[in-house]
Design a protein around this motif. Structure first.
Motif, PDB file in Angstrom:
ATOM      1  N   LYS A  74       0.825  -1.216   0.000  1.00  0.00           N
ATOM      2  CA  LYS A  74       0.000   0.000   0.000  1.00  0.00           C
ATOM      3  C   LYS A  74       0.853   1.256   0.000  1.00  0.00           C
ATOM      4  CE  LYS A  74      -4.109  -1.963   2.257  1.00  0.00           C
ATOM      5  NZ  LYS A  74      -5.025  -1.871   3.419  1.00  0.00           N
ATOM      6  N   ALA A  75       1.909   1.238   0.787  1.00  0.00           N
ATOM      7  CA  ALA A  75       2.821   2.380   0.816  1.00  0.00           C
ATOM      8  C   ALA A  75       3.758   2.309  -0.380  1.00  0.00           C
ATOM      9  CB  ALA A  75       3.620   2.387   2.114  1.00  0.00           C
ATOM     10  N   PRO A  76       4.006   3.418  -1.064  1.00  0.00           N
ATOM     11  CA  PRO A  76       4.901   3.393  -2.218  1.00  0.00           C
ATOM     12  C   PRO A  76       6.238   2.747  -1.903  1.00  0.00           C
ATOM     13  CG  PRO A  76       3.794   5.503  -2.088  1.00  0.00           C
ATOM     14  CD  PRO A  76       3.444   4.765  -0.833  1.00  0.00           C
ATOM     15  N   THR A  77       6.696   1.907  -2.818  1.00  0.00           N
ATOM     16  CA  THR A  77       7.929   1.171  -2.630  1.00  0.00           C
ATOM     17  C   THR A  77       8.639   1.030  -3.963  1.00  0.00           C
ATOM     18  OG1 THR A  77       8.865  -0.892  -1.753  1.00  0.00           O
ATOM     19  CG2 THR A  77       6.824  -1.070  -3.002  1.00  0.00           C
ATOM     20  N   LYS A  78       9.916   0.692  -3.936  1.00  0.00           N
ATOM     21  CA  LYS A  78      10.666   0.509  -5.172  1.00  0.00           C
ATOM     22  C   LYS A  78      10.169  -0.728  -5.910  1.00  0.00           C
ATOM     23  CE  LYS A  78      14.434  -2.218  -3.177  1.00  0.00           C
ATOM     24  NZ  LYS A  78      15.895  -2.333  -3.020  1.00  0.00           N
ATOM     25  N   ASP A  79      10.567  -0.831  -7.171  1.00  0.00           N
ATOM     26  CA  ASP A  79      10.208  -1.971  -8.022  1.00  0.00           C
ATOM     27  C   ASP A  79       8.700  -2.140  -8.153  1.00  0.00           C
ATOM     28  OD1 ASP A  79      12.928  -2.515  -8.359  1.00  0.00           O
ATOM     29  OD2 ASP A  79      12.973  -3.786  -6.581  1.00  0.00           O
ATOM     30  N   ALA A  80       8.008  -1.031  -8.235  1.00  0.00           N
ATOM     31  CA  ALA A  80       6.562  -1.027  -8.447  1.00  0.00           C
ATOM     32  C   ALA A  80       6.272  -0.067  -9.604  1.00  0.00           C
ATOM     33  CB  ALA A  80       5.838  -0.606  -7.174  1.00  0.00           C
ATOM     34  N   ILE A  81       5.008   0.244  -9.822  1.00  0.00           N
ATOM     35  CA  ILE A  81       4.650   1.114 -10.944  1.00  0.00           C
ATOM     36  C   ILE A  81       4.509   2.557 -10.466  1.00  0.00           C
ATOM     37  CG2 ILE A  81       2.911   1.636 -12.701  1.00  0.00           C
ATOM     38  CD1 ILE A  81       2.244  -1.312 -12.798  1.00  0.00           C
ATOM     39  N   PHE A  82       5.257   3.432 -11.119  1.00  0.00           N
ATOM     40  CA  PHE A  82       5.146   4.873 -10.897  1.00  0.00           C
ATOM     41  C   PHE A  82       4.897   5.533 -12.241  1.00  0.00           C
ATOM     42  CE2 PHE A  82       7.464   3.437  -7.231  1.00  0.00           C
ATOM     43  CZ  PHE A  82       7.065   4.270  -6.196  1.00  0.00           C
ATOM     44  N   ILE A  83       4.004   6.514 -12.256  1.00  0.00           N
ATOM     45  CA  ILE A  83       3.693   7.235 -13.491  1.00  0.00           C
ATOM     46  C   ILE A  83       3.821   8.731 -13.232  1.00  0.00           C
ATOM     47  CG2 ILE A  83       1.949   7.760 -15.221  1.00  0.00           C
ATOM     48  CD1 ILE A  83       0.764   5.015 -14.783  1.00  0.00           C
ATOM     49  N   ALA A  84       4.638   9.397 -14.053  1.00  0.00           N
ATOM     50  CA  ALA A  84       4.759  10.848 -14.006  1.00  0.00           C
ATOM     51  C   ALA A  84       3.973  11.445 -15.165  1.00  0.00           C
ATOM     52  CB  ALA A  84       6.220  11.270 -14.087  1.00  0.00           C
ATOM     53  N   HIS A  85       3.233  12.512 -14.875  1.00  0.00           N
ATOM     54  CA  HIS A  85       2.398  13.157 -15.892  1.00  0.00           C
ATOM     55  C   HIS A  85       2.642  14.664 -15.854  1.00  0.00           C
ATOM     56  CE1 HIS A  85      -1.949  14.229 -17.345  1.00  0.00           C
ATOM     57  NE2 HIS A  85      -1.026  14.570 -18.223  1.00  0.00           N
ATOM     58  N   SER A  86       3.145  15.191 -16.954  1.00  0.00           N
ATOM     59  CA  SER A  86       3.310  16.632 -17.115  1.00  0.00           C
ATOM     60  C   SER A  86       2.253  17.123 -18.095  1.00  0.00           C
ATOM     61  CB  SER A  86       4.709  16.967 -17.638  1.00  0.00           C
ATOM     62  OG  SER A  86       4.810  18.341 -17.963  1.00  0.00           O
ATOM     63  N   ALA A  87       1.377  17.995 -17.635  1.00  0.00           N
ATOM     64  CA  ALA A  87       0.313  18.542 -18.478  1.00  0.00           C
ATOM     65  C   ALA A  87       0.653  19.971 -18.879  1.00  0.00           C
ATOM     66  CB  ALA A  87      -1.021  18.519 -17.737  1.00  0.00           C
ATOM     67  N   HIS A  88       0.713  20.219 -20.190  1.00  0.00           N
ATOM     68  CA  HIS A  88       0.971  21.557 -20.720  1.00  0.00           C
ATOM     69  C   HIS A  88       2.256  22.153 -20.157  1.00  0.00           C
ATOM     70  CE1 HIS A  88      -3.005  21.416 -22.526  1.00  0.00           C
ATOM     71  NE2 HIS A  88      -3.480  21.019 -21.363  1.00  0.00           N
ATOM     72  N   GLY A  89       3.283  21.329 -20.013  1.00  0.00           N
ATOM     73  CA  GLY A  89       4.578  21.814 -19.580  1.00  0.00           C
ATOM     74  C   GLY A  89       4.733  22.024 -18.091  1.00  0.00           C
ATOM     75  N   ALA A  90       3.707  21.688 -17.312  1.00  0.00           N
ATOM     76  CA  ALA A  90       3.759  21.906 -15.864  1.00  0.00           C
ATOM     77  C   ALA A  90       4.674  20.881 -15.201  1.00  0.00           C
ATOM     78  CB  ALA A  90       2.355  21.814 -15.270  1.00  0.00           C
ATOM     79  N   THR A  91       5.022  21.140 -13.944  1.00  0.00           N
ATOM     80  CA  THR A  91       5.831  20.207 -13.170  1.00  0.00           C
ATOM     81  C   THR A  91       5.171  18.835 -13.153  1.00  0.00           C
ATOM     82  OG1 THR A  91       6.642  21.990 -11.763  1.00  0.00           O
ATOM     83  CG2 THR A  91       6.814  19.745 -10.896  1.00  0.00           C
ATOM     84  N   PRO A  92       5.908  17.780 -13.459  1.00  0.00           N
ATOM     85  CA  PRO A  92       5.298  16.436 -13.485  1.00  0.00           C
ATOM     86  C   PRO A  92       4.756  16.033 -12.116  1.00  0.00           C
ATOM     87  CG  PRO A  92       7.432  16.422 -14.582  1.00  0.00           C
ATOM     88  CD  PRO A  92       7.321  17.752 -13.891  1.00  0.00           C
ATOM     89  N   GLN A  93       3.578  15.428 -12.138  1.00  0.00           N
ATOM     90  CA  GLN A  93       2.983  14.864 -10.935  1.00  0.00           C
ATOM     91  C   GLN A  93       3.158  13.347 -10.978  1.00  0.00           C
ATOM     92  OE1 GLN A  93       1.655  17.059  -8.504  1.00  0.00           O
ATOM     93  NE2 GLN A  93       2.737  18.407  -9.949  1.00  0.00           N
ATOM     94  N   VAL A  94       3.637  12.767  -9.894  1.00  0.00           N
ATOM     95  CA  VAL A  94       3.958  11.340  -9.859  1.00  0.00           C
ATOM     96  C   VAL A  94       2.910  10.585  -9.055  1.00  0.00           C
ATOM     97  CG1 VAL A  94       5.658   9.606  -9.199  1.00  0.00           C
ATOM     98  CG2 VAL A  94       6.419  11.829 -10.079  1.00  0.00           C
ATOM     99  N   SER A  95       2.417   9.493  -9.623  1.00  0.00           N
ATOM    100  CA  SER A  95       1.429   8.644  -8.955  1.00  0.00           C
ATOM    101  C   SER A  95       1.976   7.223  -8.835  1.00  0.00           C
ATOM    102  CB  SER A  95       0.112   8.617  -9.743  1.00  0.00           C
ATOM    103  OG  SER A  95      -0.420   9.922  -9.882  1.00  0.00           O
TER     104      SER A  95
END
Length: 291
Positions: free
Chosen positions: A23-44
């Motif tokens: 449940k808590a973010p950990t390495k070797d899992a899926i992370f997605i960064a999304h930059s919309a219209h040049g904005a700072t990427p948000q990571v999920s």
């Protein structure tokens, strides 16, 4: 308008886990960064491939509804060394293999999957000992060995781009450190589902060109390992850092420069986004994130 101009940049760090990530973010899992219209990427962070793909499909659907464009990159191989696709499908075309993978792969909502069974079945289609290897001892058999015993199938160990960068692992390796093979089998099947979902609105670079609203591309974040280490935040999980930094750099690239990167590669072995253009990507990362 340049084909390299995108409203959204997405960078995906993929995973072949067979169970949900913690449940808590950990390495070797899926992370997605999304930059919309040049904005700072948000990571999920996502615990399963099913959840990650649902989120990606929604972003892509929203992008099309707004008449915008999106580039989504994934850190697993989109293709195999020359001869693989030709042997399996009769076509020297990497994408000809994708429907076959999608047909063979079973990947459940809880990450349970049959990737080793798929590799075993594919190996049986080749003479000798097929190209895929490296599995847990409980999965090993003559058709899918735990060690590199491959022979007689006449396929190279690595693609040309993998030979150019010695640290890139071959797509045949399915298990243990650096094994991109399992990620590719499961990832290609999932990306084929996106091709079915979005049809002619989606292109896979460099195979389909880059003019469509949705473009998928293969990336290798380690191409910018020094920059990722430099810009990593205190306590940041490395997987999260790499998608954030790469997304920031891609979003900051001049459209024509990004277009040049996306069309590099060939129909059979593809290419890796940014390979051969390191200076451009490095400069874009520095421009986006500072000295």
């Amino acid at each position: 308008m340049s084909a390299g101009r995108f409203d959204h940049i997405v960078v995906v760090d993929w995973s072949a886990r067979a169970t949900p990530s913690p449940k808590a973010p950990t390495k070797d899992a899926i992370f997605i960064a999304h930059s919309a219209h040049g904005a700072t990427p948000q990571v999920s962070y996502y615990r399963t491939r099913a959840d990650a793909m649902a989120a990606l499909e929604q972003v892509m659907t929203d992008t099309l509804m707004r008449d915008e464009r999106i580039l989504a990159t994934f850190d697993f191989s989109f293709a195999y060394p020359a001869g693989f696709a030709q042997h399996l499908t009769g076509k020297a075309d990497a994408l000809s293999v994708w429907p076959l993978f999608a047909q063979m792969v079973k990947d459940g909502p809880d990450n349970a999957n049959n990737r080793f069974d798929v590799a075993r079945a594919l190996n049986r289609r080749f003479p000798g000992v097929g190209p895929f290897w490296c599995v847990p001892k409980t999965q090993a058999c003559p058709d899918l060995p735990a060690r590199d015993l491959r022979h007689g199938h006449h396929l190279p160990e690595r693609r040309k781009v993998e030979l150019a960068y010695g640290k890139m692992q071959p797509g045949w390796k399915l298990y243990t450190t650096g094994s991109v093979g399992s990620q590719a089998i499961l990832g290609i099947a999932r990306l084929q589902s996106l091709r079915g979902r979005f049809g002619s609105a989606l292109a896979v670079a460099p195979y389909d060109g880059i003019e469509r609203p949705i473009v998928l591309a293969e990336c290798w974040p380690s191409l910018m390992a020094k920059e990722i280490a430099h810009y990593a935040l205190a306590g940041e999980i490395p997987d999260a850092a790499q998608v954030r930094v790469i997304a920031a750099g891609l979003a900051a690239l001049a459209p024509d420069d990004l277009a040049k990167m996306l069309v590099d590669g060939d129909a059979e072995e593809g290419g890796v986004l940014g390979a051969g253009h390191e200076a451009l990507l490095r400069s874009a990362i520095h421009a986006a994130l500072g000295p």
